[in-house]
Design a protein around this motif. Structure first.
Motif, short mmCIF file in Angstrom:
data_model
loop_
_atom_site.label_atom_id
_atom_site.label_comp_id
_atom_site.label_asym_id
_atom_site.label_seq_id
_atom_site.Cartn_x
_atom_site.Cartn_y
_atom_site.Cartn_z
N SER A 1 0.81 -1.22 0.00
CA SER A 1 0.00 0.00 0.00
C SER A 1 0.85 1.26 0.00
CB SER A 1 -0.91 0.00 1.23
OG SER A 1 -0.16 0.30 2.40
N ASP A 2 0.17 2.41 -0.18
CA ASP A 2 0.85 3.70 -0.10
C ASP A 2 1.31 4.00 1.32
OD1 ASP A 2 0.64 4.34 -2.82
OD2 ASP A 2 -1.38 5.15 -2.56
N HIS A 3 0.69 3.36 2.31
CA HIS A 3 1.08 3.60 3.70
C HIS A 3 2.53 3.20 3.96
CE1 HIS A 3 -3.03 4.53 4.82
NE2 HIS A 3 -3.44 3.40 4.28
N ALA A 4 3.06 2.27 3.16
CA ALA A 4 4.41 1.75 3.37
C ALA A 4 5.42 2.38 2.42
CB ALA A 4 4.41 0.23 3.20
N SER A 5 5.15 3.58 1.95
CA SER A 5 5.99 4.19 0.92
C SER A 5 7.42 4.48 1.38
CB SER A 5 5.34 5.49 0.42
OG SER A 5 5.12 6.37 1.52
N ALA A 6 7.66 4.57 2.69
CA ALA A 6 9.00 4.86 3.18
C ALA A 6 9.71 3.61 3.70
CB ALA A 6 8.95 5.93 4.29
N THR A 7 9.15 2.46 3.45
CA THR A 7 9.76 1.20 3.91
C THR A 7 10.33 0.47 2.70
OG1 THR A 7 8.16 1.03 5.72
CG2 THR A 7 9.36 -0.97 5.11
N THR A 8 11.66 0.42 2.60
CA THR A 8 12.28 -0.29 1.49
C THR A 8 13.65 -0.81 1.91
OG1 THR A 8 12.79 -0.18 -0.89
CG2 THR A 8 13.40 1.75 0.46
N GLY A 9 14.06 -1.89 1.25
CA GLY A 9 15.34 -2.50 1.58
C GLY A 9 15.33 -3.27 2.88
N GLY A 10 14.13 -3.50 3.42
CA GLY A 10 14.02 -4.10 4.74
C GLY A 10 13.70 -5.58 4.71
N ALA A 11 13.88 -6.19 5.87
CA ALA A 11 13.47 -7.58 6.10
C ALA A 11 12.54 -7.55 7.29
CB ALA A 11 14.68 -8.47 6.37
N LEU A 12 11.24 -7.51 7.02
CA LEU A 12 10.24 -7.33 8.06
C LEU A 12 9.76 -8.67 8.57
CD1 LEU A 12 9.97 -4.82 5.89
CD2 LEU A 12 8.27 -4.10 7.55
N ARG A 13 9.74 -8.83 9.87
CA ARG A 13 9.46 -10.12 10.48
C ARG A 13 7.99 -10.29 10.83
NH1 ARG A 13 12.01 -11.01 15.44
NH2 ARG A 13 12.55 -8.85 15.75
N VAL A 14 7.42 -11.40 10.39
CA VAL A 14 6.13 -11.88 10.87
C VAL A 14 6.42 -13.30 11.34
CG1 VAL A 14 3.68 -12.17 10.36
CG2 VAL A 14 5.03 -10.53 9.04
N ASP A 15 7.16 -13.38 12.42
CA ASP A 15 7.76 -14.65 12.82
C ASP A 15 7.35 -15.11 14.21
OD1 ASP A 15 9.13 -12.77 14.30
OD2 ASP A 15 11.10 -13.69 14.03
N GLY A 16 6.40 -14.41 14.82
CA GLY A 16 6.00 -14.80 16.17
C GLY A 16 7.10 -14.65 17.19
N GLY A 17 8.06 -13.74 16.91
CA GLY A 17 9.18 -13.56 17.83
C GLY A 17 10.21 -14.65 17.77
N TYR A 18 10.20 -15.44 16.69
CA TYR A 18 11.10 -16.59 16.59
C TYR A 18 12.57 -16.16 16.51
CZ TYR A 18 13.19 -20.89 14.87
OH TYR A 18 13.97 -22.00 14.71
N VAL A 19 12.85 -15.14 15.69
CA VAL A 19 14.23 -14.66 15.53
C VAL A 19 14.58 -13.80 16.73
CG1 VAL A 19 15.82 -13.30 14.14
CG2 VAL A 19 14.08 -14.70 13.02
N ASP A 20 15.63 -14.18 17.45
CA ASP A 20 16.01 -13.50 18.69
C ASP A 20 16.78 -12.23 18.36
OD1 ASP A 20 16.37 -12.86 21.30
OD2 ASP A 20 17.74 -14.50 21.76
N SER A 21 16.02 -11.19 18.00
CA SER A 21 16.65 -9.93 17.60
C SER A 21 15.72 -8.78 17.97
CB SER A 21 16.89 -9.93 16.09
OG SER A 21 17.29 -8.65 15.65
N ILE A 22 16.30 -7.64 18.33
CA ILE A 22 15.49 -6.46 18.59
C ILE A 22 15.34 -5.60 17.34
CG2 ILE A 22 16.02 -6.41 21.05
CD1 ILE A 22 18.03 -4.16 20.46
N LEU A 23 16.03 -5.97 16.27
CA LEU A 23 15.90 -5.26 15.01
C LEU A 23 14.87 -5.96 14.14
CD1 LEU A 23 19.66 -4.53 14.20
CD2 LEU A 23 17.96 -2.96 15.12
N PRO A 24 14.16 -5.18 13.29
CA PRO A 24 13.13 -5.82 12.43
C PRO A 24 13.71 -6.75 11.40
CG PRO A 24 13.42 -3.50 11.88
CD PRO A 24 14.25 -3.74 13.10
#
Length: 264
Positions: A241-264
């Protein structure tokens, strides 16, 4: 938040079932015209009928093509010459003892899980850039970061996909096109049900088998359950969507907190 993708065309690879089908449904419900992709005509048309029942007003386009091949990528482009939202969801996985993974399997995992996405990005990114708007999303996995001992070749391919995402995001800089990865955690699909029963007692009822799998093989999960495909789809629809226009080059997690990291 209201997401309106009216006027946008999306292609979701490997979308006849599981996460891909949920993503296609979510995009269609948001108003996008959606290409539903699979390798056989019968599977694709069954999926289109099922998705149409969930999103009655949607425009769904059957894309019968094996997009893990060059010929399949060309066929997808013939059916959908212009795409605004490309979701590279196609992927294969299987539990294999590390020392028994053959050269052919290493190559196959790279071809299907990485190179198929690269081909389609090469195919559609120029048009997105010329039009000044586009969304490329590569469906990765927690296995890209927490390499599973029973699926090293799969983890390798998903790690490579993160690199592909970051690189093409740089290539698309300043064009109005965003390129992101979605890191999906352990998700409830037919294929994962098969994997669960490969790793735990086949005689267990599903709920018990699922809990045993998470406890024994995915103990890092903070959710402590398998993720439903619709939960992955919600992130994909937002990023489209247009709401995410400033989000690029990222790795966004929908992992249930599986990856032990404080970064997205």
């Amino acid at each position: 938040m209201r997401i309106d993708l009216t006027g946008r065309t999306a292609l979701v690879t490997g979308s006849t079932q599981g996460i891909g089908a949920a993503i296609a449904t979510g995009l269609a419900r948001a108003g996008a015209r959606v290409g539903v992709n699979g390798r056989t005509e019968s599977r694709v048309h069954r999926a289109v009928a099922a998705l149409g029942a969930q999103a009655p007003d949607a425009e769904l386009v059957p894309v019968v093509a094996d997009v893990s091949t060059e010929a399949g990528a060309r066929e997808a482009a013939r059916v959908l010459p212009e795409v605004d939202v490309l979701v590279n969801n196609l992927g294969v996985f299987e539990a294999v003892e590390a020392l028994e993974i053959s050269d052919a399997e290493w190559r196959r995992y790279f071809e299907v899980n990485v190179l198929a996405a690269v081909r389609l990005i090469r195919q559609y990114l120029p048009g997105m850039s010329e039009r000044g708007w586009g969304r490329v999303q590569n469906i990765a996995s927690d296995s890209a970061v927490v390499i599973p001992a029973e699926m090293i070749h799969y983890g390798m391919s998903k790690t490579a996909l993160l690199a592909v995402t970051r690189g093409f995001a740089k290539r698309a800089a300043g064009t109005g096109v965003t390129v992101n990865s979605v890191i999906a955690g352990p998700t409830h699909t037919g294929g994962v049900e098969d994997l669960v029963y490969e790793l735990v007692d086949r005689d267990l009822p599903w709920d018990e088998a699922q809990r045993a799998f998470m406890r024994e093989h995915r103990p890092q999960s903070l959710l402590q359950r398998l993720i439903e495909p619709e939960e992955i789809a919600a992130m994909v629809v937002y990023l489209a969507s247009d709401h995410a226009s400033a989000t690029t080059g990222g790795a966004l997690r929908v992992d249930g907190g599986y990856v032990d990291s404080i970064l997205p």
